[in-house]
Design a protein around this motif. Structure first.
Motif, PDB file in Angstrom:
ATOM      1  N   HIS A  90     -10.908  -6.200 -14.702  1.00  0.00           N
ATOM      2  CA  HIS A  90     -11.020  -7.596 -15.134  1.00  0.00           C
ATOM      3  C   HIS A  90      -9.752  -8.029 -15.855  1.00  0.00           C
ATOM      4  O   HIS A  90      -9.267  -9.142 -15.673  1.00  0.00           O
ATOM      5  N   LYS A  91      -9.196  -7.129 -16.642  1.00  0.00           N
ATOM      6  CA  LYS A  91      -7.976  -7.428 -17.409  1.00  0.00           C
ATOM      7  C   LYS A  91      -6.726  -7.361 -16.532  1.00  0.00           C
ATOM      8  O   LYS A  91      -5.843  -8.206 -16.634  1.00  0.00           O
ATOM      9  N   ALA A  92      -6.638  -6.339 -15.685  1.00  0.00           N
ATOM     10  CA  ALA A  92      -5.394  -6.066 -14.975  1.00  0.00           C
ATOM     11  C   ALA A  92      -5.314  -6.701 -13.592  1.00  0.00           C
ATOM     12  O   ALA A  92      -4.218  -6.891 -13.086  1.00  0.00           O
ATOM     13  N   ASN A  93      -6.412  -6.949 -12.940  1.00  0.00           N
ATOM     14  CA  ASN A  93      -6.470  -7.506 -11.589  1.00  0.00           C
ATOM     15  C   ASN A  93      -6.230  -6.409 -10.559  1.00  0.00           C
ATOM     16  O   ASN A  93      -5.180  -5.767 -10.542  1.00  0.00           O
ATOM     17  N   TYR A  94      -7.193  -6.207  -9.681  1.00  0.00           N
ATOM     18  CA  TYR A  94      -7.127  -5.131  -8.687  1.00  0.00           C
ATOM     19  C   TYR A  94      -5.874  -5.210  -7.833  1.00  0.00           C
ATOM     20  O   TYR A  94      -5.218  -4.206  -7.579  1.00  0.00           O
ATOM     21  N   TYR A  95      -5.515  -6.395  -7.375  1.00  0.00           N
ATOM     22  CA  TYR A  95      -4.392  -6.502  -6.445  1.00  0.00           C
ATOM     23  C   TYR A  95      -3.062  -6.209  -7.124  1.00  0.00           C
ATOM     24  O   TYR A  95      -2.163  -5.654  -6.516  1.00  0.00           O
ATOM     25  N   ARG A  96      -2.952  -6.527  -8.377  1.00  0.00           N
ATOM     26  CA  ARG A  96      -1.752  -6.144  -9.127  1.00  0.00           C
ATOM     27  C   ARG A  96      -1.723  -4.634  -9.342  1.00  0.00           C
ATOM     28  O   ARG A  96      -0.688  -3.979  -9.232  1.00  0.00           O
ATOM     29  N   LEU A  97      -2.881  -4.079  -9.615  1.00  0.00           N
ATOM     30  CA  LEU A  97      -3.004  -2.645  -9.867  1.00  0.00           C
ATOM     31  C   LEU A  97      -2.839  -1.817  -8.598  1.00  0.00           C
ATOM     32  O   LEU A  97      -2.437  -0.651  -8.661  1.00  0.00           O
ATOM     33  N   SER A  98      -3.112  -2.395  -7.455  1.00  0.00           N
ATOM     34  CA  SER A  98      -3.118  -1.632  -6.197  1.00  0.00           C
ATOM     35  C   SER A  98      -1.766  -0.970  -5.899  1.00  0.00           C
ATOM     36  O   SER A  98      -1.723   0.088  -5.264  1.00  0.00           O
ATOM     37  N   ALA A  99      -0.680  -1.534  -6.366  1.00  0.00           N
ATOM     38  CA  ALA A  99       0.635  -0.920  -6.149  1.00  0.00           C
ATOM     39  C   ALA A  99       0.740   0.430  -6.851  1.00  0.00           C
ATOM     40  O   ALA A  99       1.492   1.301  -6.413  1.00  0.00           O
ATOM     41  N   TYR A 100      -0.025   0.622  -7.906  1.00  0.00           N
ATOM     42  CA  TYR A 100       0.022   1.873  -8.654  1.00  0.00           C
ATOM     43  C   TYR A 100      -0.710   3.012  -7.941  1.00  0.00           C
ATOM     44  O   TYR A 100      -0.572   4.171  -8.320  1.00  0.00           O
ATOM     45  N   PHE A 101      -1.483   2.696  -6.917  1.00  0.00           N
ATOM     46  CA  PHE A 101      -2.140   3.721  -6.106  1.00  0.00           C
ATOM     47  C   PHE A 101      -1.171   4.317  -5.075  1.00  0.00           C
ATOM     48  O   PHE A 101      -1.373   5.433  -4.603  1.00  0.00           O
ATOM     49  N   LEU A 102      -0.145   3.577  -4.709  1.00  0.00           N
ATOM     50  CA  LEU A 102       0.736   3.955  -3.598  1.00  0.00           C
ATOM     51  C   LEU A 102       1.415   5.322  -3.751  1.00  0.00           C
ATOM     52  O   LEU A 102       1.509   6.057  -2.763  1.00  0.00           O
ATOM     53  N   PRO A 103       1.884   5.723  -4.934  1.00  0.00           N
ATOM     54  CA  PRO A 103       2.515   7.046  -5.027  1.00  0.00           C
ATOM     55  C   PRO A 103       1.548   8.199  -4.713  1.00  0.00           C
ATOM     56  O   PRO A 103       1.982   9.316  -4.459  1.00  0.00           O
ATOM     57  N   PHE A 104       0.262   7.918  -4.731  1.00  0.00           N
ATOM     58  CA  PHE A 104      -0.743   8.943  -4.489  1.00  0.00           C
ATOM     59  C   PHE A 104      -1.270   8.913  -3.054  1.00  0.00           C
ATOM     60  O   PHE A 104      -2.196   9.635  -2.724  1.00  0.00           O
ATOM     61  N   ARG A 105      -0.672   8.064  -2.226  1.00  0.00           N
ATOM     62  CA  ARG A 105      -1.106   7.945  -0.828  1.00  0.00           C
ATOM     63  C   ARG A 105      -0.294   8.870   0.057  1.00  0.00           C
ATOM     64  O   ARG A 105       0.924   8.927  -0.047  1.00  0.00           O
TER      65      ARG A 105
END
Length: 107
Positions: free
Chosen positions: A49-64
């Motif tokens: 709610h605070k950070a926004n999923y779509y903004r946060l989604s870039a932080y998942f990329l190094p783990f893909r």
């Protein structure tokens, strides 16, 4: 009516479907579906709610991985800490830039 008028008319009739936003619970489930470990679903939802999923989604990329799946046993809290650290670095850099700017203006 010339051909230009026809193409304009066809553009007006074209609609792009808009994706409906997911609830925070659905976003948490989506993160779990990717394989990330969420220890506290409520805390995760509050963070989204605070950070926004779509903004946060870039932080998942190094783990893909190359095949589009994600490395196992990565906790969401790790993503959250990286996001928060990134914000601290950004704030520090902006403060430094502000001081440089003020210095240069006063010269």
């Amino acid at each position: 009516m010339d051909s230009r008028d026809n193409s304009d008319a066809s553009k007006e009739n074209t609609t792009v479907p808009v994706k409906q936003p997911k609830s925070y619970d659905e976003q948490v489930a989506h993160i779990e579906k990717k394989g990330f470990i969420i220890d506290d679903r409520e805390s995760c939802a509050m963070f989204l709610h605070k950070a926004n999923y779509y903004r946060l989604s870039a932080y998942f990329l190094p783990f893909r991985k190359g095949d589009g799946t994600y490395f196992p046993n990565i906790r969401f809290q790790r993503i959250q800490r990286i996001y928060e650290f990134d914000g601290k670095i950004r704030n520090f850099l902006f403060k430094c830039i502000e001081e440089i700017e003020l210095y240069l203006r006063s010269q």
